[in-house]
Motif scaffolding. Structure first.
Motif: not given
Length: 191
Positions: A98-111
């Motif tokens: 999950a983190l390597t396929a779509r890292p920007s989604v995780t980062q955006a949610v955390i931000a």
């Protein structure tokens, strides 16, 4: 029927609209991050009229909160491989993928969780839900007699998974799947 009753209906048009809008939120986050997320872009991408999106979600924060809450609506459960080490490896492989396929989604949610209290609360609830569901890995290991019944499930899961988030999300550095597997092995051995 009031909006809140329509929104909770499990099927029909309301469920379809929610699904289309949340898929658009996910895609917009992946492409543009939280700062680029707008109701107009979500409406355009989803094909749902912007007034419907505004009425149902009211704000970008509302869209993000619903996306996180939708994560609790799924039926995800960790794999049962027959051993604690195998189960932790399976969990870490899912996280790594999950983190390597779509890292920007995780980062955006955390931000986003640092910008609005609603998003922060929704993200906290999302993580609580995921850790509670993943605790079954520890309960199964206890039932098999692999580990002591006093094992702290949350601590064990943090030991296994935290290095992935630290490396891939916080430091934004690559991690191999083999390395993710090794963190699971270390956590299992620590018990």
């Amino acid at each position: 029927m009031p909006d809140d009753e329509r929104a909770s209906r499990p099927g029909g048009r309301t469920a379809r609209v929610r699904s289309e809008v949340l898929a658009a939120v996910d895609a917009e986050l992946a492409e543009h991050g939280y700062d680029g997320l707008t109701i107009d872009a979500v409406a355009t991408r989803s094909g749902v009229h912007r007034t419907t999106v505004y009425r149902r979600w009211k704000s970008v924060a509302g869209l993000l909160v619903d996306l996180l809450e939708a994560g609790a609506d799924d039926s995800w459960e960790p794999a049962d491989t027959g051993s604690l080490e195998g189960d932790l490896i399976a969990v870490n492989r899912e996280i790594h993928a999950a983190l390597t396929a779509r890292p920007s989604v995780t980062q955006a949610v955390i931000a986003a969780s640092f910008r609005t209290p609603e998003a922060a609360d929704a993200l906290t609830q999302f993580w609580i839900d995921r850790y509670e569901r993943t605790a079954i890995v520890v309960r199964r290991a206890v039932d098999r007699g692999e580990i002591p019944p006093t094992t702290d499930a949350h601590q064990l899961l943090l030991t296994a998974t935290a290095p992935l988030y630290h490396q891939l999300v916080l430091l934004r550095r690559p991690m191999t799947r083999a390395s993710a597997d090794e963190h699971a092995r270390i956590a299992a051995a620590s018990v």
